[in-house]
Design a protein around this motif. Structure first.
Motif, PDB file in Angstrom:
ATOM      1  N   SER A   1       0.978  -1.182  -0.065  1.00  0.00           N
ATOM      2  CA  SER A   1       0.044   0.204  -0.064  1.00  0.00           C
ATOM      3  C   SER A   1       0.728   1.448  -0.010  1.00  0.00           C
ATOM      4  O   SER A   1       2.019   1.243   0.377  1.00  0.00           O
ATOM      5  CB  SER A   1      -0.919   0.114   1.222  1.00  0.00           C
ATOM      6  OG  SER A   1      -0.027   0.166   2.460  1.00  0.00           O
ATOM      7  N   THR A   2       0.255   2.552  -0.328  1.00  0.00           N
ATOM      8  CA  THR A   2       0.789   3.648  -0.420  1.00  0.00           C
ATOM      9  C   THR A   2       0.511   4.190   1.207  1.00  0.00           C
ATOM     10  O   THR A   2      -0.305   3.720   1.897  1.00  0.00           O
ATOM     11  CB  THR A   2       0.286   4.631  -1.325  1.00  0.00           C
ATOM     12  OG1 THR A   2      -1.266   4.895  -0.963  1.00  0.00           O
ATOM     13  CG2 THR A   2       0.418   4.065  -2.674  1.00  0.00           C
ATOM     14  N   ASP A   3       1.130   5.239   1.561  1.00  0.00           N
ATOM     15  CA  ASP A   3       0.676   6.004   2.963  1.00  0.00           C
ATOM     16  C   ASP A   3      -0.653   6.148   3.156  1.00  0.00           C
ATOM     17  O   ASP A   3      -1.186   6.150   4.083  1.00  0.00           O
ATOM     18  CB  ASP A   3       1.618   7.093   3.236  1.00  0.00           C
ATOM     19  CG  ASP A   3       2.957   7.022   3.944  1.00  0.00           C
ATOM     20  OD1 ASP A   3       3.171   5.535   4.102  1.00  0.00           O
ATOM     21  OD2 ASP A   3       3.896   7.722   3.651  1.00  0.00           O
ATOM     22  N   VAL A   4      -1.198   6.575   1.736  1.00  0.00           N
ATOM     23  CA  VAL A   4      -2.686   7.198   1.969  1.00  0.00           C
ATOM     24  C   VAL A   4      -3.607   5.852   2.227  1.00  0.00           C
ATOM     25  O   VAL A   4      -4.566   6.042   2.779  1.00  0.00           O
ATOM     26  CB  VAL A   4      -3.152   8.020   0.733  1.00  0.00           C
ATOM     27  CG1 VAL A   4      -4.551   8.116   0.435  1.00  0.00           C
ATOM     28  CG2 VAL A   4      -2.420   8.961   0.417  1.00  0.00           C
ATOM     29  N   GLU A   5      -3.246   4.918   1.319  1.00  0.00           N
ATOM     30  CA  GLU A   5      -4.263   3.545   1.798  1.00  0.00           C
ATOM     31  C   GLU A   5      -3.858   3.112   3.097  1.00  0.00           C
ATOM     32  O   GLU A   5      -4.917   2.366   3.717  1.00  0.00           O
ATOM     33  CB  GLU A   5      -3.751   2.627   0.554  1.00  0.00           C
ATOM     34  CG  GLU A   5      -4.071   2.838  -0.940  1.00  0.00           C
ATOM     35  CD  GLU A   5      -3.229   2.077  -2.136  1.00  0.00           C
ATOM     36  OE1 GLU A   5      -3.867   1.754  -2.787  1.00  0.00           O
ATOM     37  OE2 GLU A   5      -2.334   1.553  -1.652  1.00  0.00           O
ATOM     38  N   CYS A   6      -2.767   2.994   3.622  1.00  0.00           N
ATOM     39  CA  CYS A   6      -2.358   2.659   5.072  1.00  0.00           C
ATOM     40  C   CYS A   6      -3.047   3.251   5.993  1.00  0.00           C
ATOM     41  O   CYS A   6      -3.856   2.737   6.883  1.00  0.00           O
ATOM     42  CB  CYS A   6      -0.988   2.510   5.337  1.00  0.00           C
ATOM     43  SG  CYS A   6      -0.472   1.406   6.582  1.00  0.00           S
ATOM     44  N   ILE A   7      -3.161   4.720   5.847  1.00  0.00           N
ATOM     45  CA  ILE A   7      -3.903   5.452   6.929  1.00  0.00           C
ATOM     46  C   ILE A   7      -5.363   5.331   6.640  1.00  0.00           C
ATOM     47  O   ILE A   7      -6.256   4.955   7.823  1.00  0.00           O
ATOM     48  CB  ILE A   7      -3.765   7.238   6.470  1.00  0.00           C
ATOM     49  CG1 ILE A   7      -2.215   7.540   6.802  1.00  0.00           C
ATOM     50  CG2 ILE A   7      -4.798   7.756   7.331  1.00  0.00           C
ATOM     51  CD1 ILE A   7      -1.981   9.033   6.416  1.00  0.00           C
TER      52      ILE A   7
ATOM     53  N   MET B   1      -2.565   5.051  10.307  1.00  0.00           N
ATOM     54  CA  MET B   1      -1.350   5.462  10.719  1.00  0.00           C
ATOM     55  C   MET B   1      -0.593   5.011   9.182  1.00  0.00           C
ATOM     56  O   MET B   1      -1.051   4.252   8.528  1.00  0.00           O
ATOM     57  CB  MET B   1      -0.587   4.976  11.747  1.00  0.00           C
ATOM     58  CG  MET B   1      -0.259   3.327  11.627  1.00  0.00           C
ATOM     59  SD  MET B   1       0.570   2.604  12.957  1.00  0.00           S
ATOM     60  CE  MET B   1      -0.502   3.003  14.389  1.00  0.00           C
ATOM     61  N   ARG B   2       0.409   5.873   8.940  1.00  0.00           N
ATOM     62  CA  ARG B   2       1.445   5.566   7.807  1.00  0.00           C
ATOM     63  C   ARG B   2       2.179   4.266   7.675  1.00  0.00           C
ATOM     64  O   ARG B   2       2.188   3.567   8.897  1.00  0.00           O
ATOM     65  CB  ARG B   2       2.378   6.669   7.232  1.00  0.00           C
ATOM     66  CG  ARG B   2       1.766   8.098   7.044  1.00  0.00           C
ATOM     67  CD  ARG B   2       2.834   9.111   6.933  1.00  0.00           C
ATOM     68  NE  ARG B   2       1.780  10.458   6.349  1.00  0.00           N
ATOM     69  CZ  ARG B   2       1.644  11.416   7.178  1.00  0.00           C
ATOM     70  NH1 ARG B   2       1.744  11.273   8.437  1.00  0.00           N
ATOM     71  NH2 ARG B   2       1.064  12.354   6.697  1.00  0.00           N
ATOM     72  N   ARG B   3       2.547   3.735   6.670  1.00  0.00           N
ATOM     73  CA  ARG B   3       3.422   2.611   6.786  1.00  0.00           C
ATOM     74  C   ARG B   3       4.636   2.675   7.858  1.00  0.00           C
ATOM     75  O   ARG B   3       4.623   1.794   8.465  1.00  0.00           O
ATOM     76  CB  ARG B   3       3.830   2.258   5.169  1.00  0.00           C
ATOM     77  CG  ARG B   3       2.860   2.049   4.181  1.00  0.00           C
ATOM     78  CD  ARG B   3       3.331   1.994   2.777  1.00  0.00           C
ATOM     79  NE  ARG B   3       4.769   1.092   2.797  1.00  0.00           N
ATOM     80  CZ  ARG B   3       4.941   0.035   2.543  1.00  0.00           C
ATOM     81  NH1 ARG B   3       3.954  -0.773   2.237  1.00  0.00           N
ATOM     82  NH2 ARG B   3       6.140  -0.436   2.428  1.00  0.00           N
ATOM     83  N   ALA B   4       5.283   3.677   7.714  1.00  0.00           N
ATOM     84  CA  ALA B   4       6.573   3.516   8.542  1.00  0.00           C
ATOM     85  C   ALA B   4       6.292   3.208  10.035  1.00  0.00           C
ATOM     86  O   ALA B   4       6.894   2.702  10.579  1.00  0.00           O
ATOM     87  CB  ALA B   4       7.350   5.037   8.123  1.00  0.00           C
ATOM     88  N   PRO B   5       5.453   4.226  10.681  1.00  0.00           N
ATOM     89  CA  PRO B   5       5.215   3.959  11.976  1.00  0.00           C
ATOM     90  C   PRO B   5       4.569   2.790  12.390  1.00  0.00           C
ATOM     91  O   PRO B   5       4.699   1.870  13.350  1.00  0.00           O
ATOM     92  CB  PRO B   5       4.151   5.024  12.458  1.00  0.00           C
ATOM     93  CG  PRO B   5       3.620   5.498  11.264  1.00  0.00           C
ATOM     94  CD  PRO B   5       4.574   5.473  10.553  1.00  0.00           C
TER      95      PRO B   5
END
Length: 358
Positions: free
Chosen positions: A57-63, A68-72
């Motif tokens: 996923s992208t950060d937008v999809e993960c949120i 939360m974003r992928r990194a955290p």
């Protein structure tokens, strides 16, 4: 500091889910469901698709999925795995366990996991001549339970009910698979169970009753359309009978009513055995305390989708709690129609009792 707090909060809830994934054998009183293999296959396909989506996923999809974003998200999973606070299990990774928790609490998935019961006669009733055909239209049981609450001092009196400490009075409805089908949390501890039920049925988008069906309740509720309490002033629990048989129709009805309604007490017992936070004084804001109760019920239902475990009180020998003297009288009038239906069920049980003790 914030990272540690997030990890601690996640550990508390994820540990309950991950512990269940040891997949212990069902209790002897749980019969296999022929649909279970198909359901598990569908769940496995859904799980694989979801994990693939998270990893790609992208950060937008993960949120959108996990708030939360992928990194955290992956950093949190790495932290939990490194400290061995959550571990990979057969077929279930740390990432999946954390994602399941975040998805449930982040999206408040009560409509997917807490759902109205099936209106067909429950298998538990069909299998027993004590209840079938007499209670064939019963689809569950209702009760209230108290959960410790933290409220401002000037509100303590309103939240003190049966216990010396402030509590919230939570109305729960369960089916005979021990799953919650409706939960109403947040009422003051001093509120009567019947008042909370009345509010639930009158609220828009609240508790609804399928036509021709009914629920079992204790003597603190009125006998009215859709709600079937026992006879008041008559022996009820098995422990009150000792080695003696029921001596009349109302005693037999009450004893069989008790042996079936005890399902809701077992469900509440399982909930509090599993989530010790419900029996400890909270430190959250009150709105969060209310949401926490519902979230625990959601995870309880999800866990029971894999069968019962050591947290569920055994049905054998479980007699339930004795009636509270403060709840012996309902604040509402009985419905003559529902009372007549109860009498008809009662008389039919007595006539067809045969040699069954209960």
């Amino acid at each position: 500091m914030m990272r540690r707090q997030a990890a601690a909060m996640t550990i508390v809830m994820v540990s309950f889910v991950s512990t269940r994934l040891k997949r212990k054998s069902p209790q002897p009183d749980t019969e296999p469901d022929p649909l279970t293999p198909w359901i598990r296959e569908e769940n496995e396909l859904h799980r694989q698709r979801t994990l693939a989506l998270i990893y790609n996923s992208t950060d937008v999809e993960c949120i959108s999925m996990l708030w939360m974003r992928r990194a955290p998200f992956f950093a949190l999973c790495d932290l939990l795995r490194h400290r061995q606070l959550v571990t990979d299990r057969e077929g279930v990774s740390v990432e999946e366990q954390v994602a399941m928790f975040l998805h449930v609490v982040g999206h408040n998935q009560r409509t997917e996991v807490i759902r109205p019961p099936n209106t067909a006669t429950p298998a538990k009733i069909l299998r027993s001549p004590r209840w079938n055909p007499y209670l064939k239209d019963c689809i569950g049981a209702i009760d209230g339970t108290h959960v410790l609450a933290r409220v401002p001092r000037n509100m303590h009196q309103a939240f003190r009910g049966r216990k010396k400490d402030p509590t919230q009075n939570v109305m729960v409805v369960v089916d005979f698979d021990l799953k919650f089908t409706y939960v109403l949390a947040g009422w003051e501890g001093s509120a009567h169970d019947a008042l909370i039920l009345s509010d639930a049925t009158e609220t828009q988008d609240g508790f609804t009753m399928p036509q021709g069906k009914y629920y079992l309740l204790d003597a603190g509720y009125a006998c009215k359309n859709g709600f079937l309490p026992p006879y008041r002033g008559v022996r009820y629990h098995l422990s009150e009978f000792g080695s003696n048989r029921p001596t009349n129709a109302q005693e037999l009805f009450n004893l069989r009513h008790s042996s079936l309604r005890v399902t809701v007490e077992r469900a509440i017992g399982a909930l509090k055995n599993r989530f010790k936070i419900l029996d400890n004084k909270p430190f959250h804001k009150y709105k969060t305390q209310v949401k926490l109760v519902i979230d625990c019920c959601i995870i309880h239902n999800w866990i029971l989708g894999f069968g019962t475990d050591e947290h569920v009180p055994s049905e054998v020998g479980f007699t339930g709690t004795l009636p509270d003297s403060n709840d012996s009288d309902s604040q509402e009038q009985d419905s003559a129609l529902m009372a007549a239906k109860r009498d008809a069920i009662c008389n039919a049980m007595w006539e067809g009792r045969g040699t069954h003790r209960i």
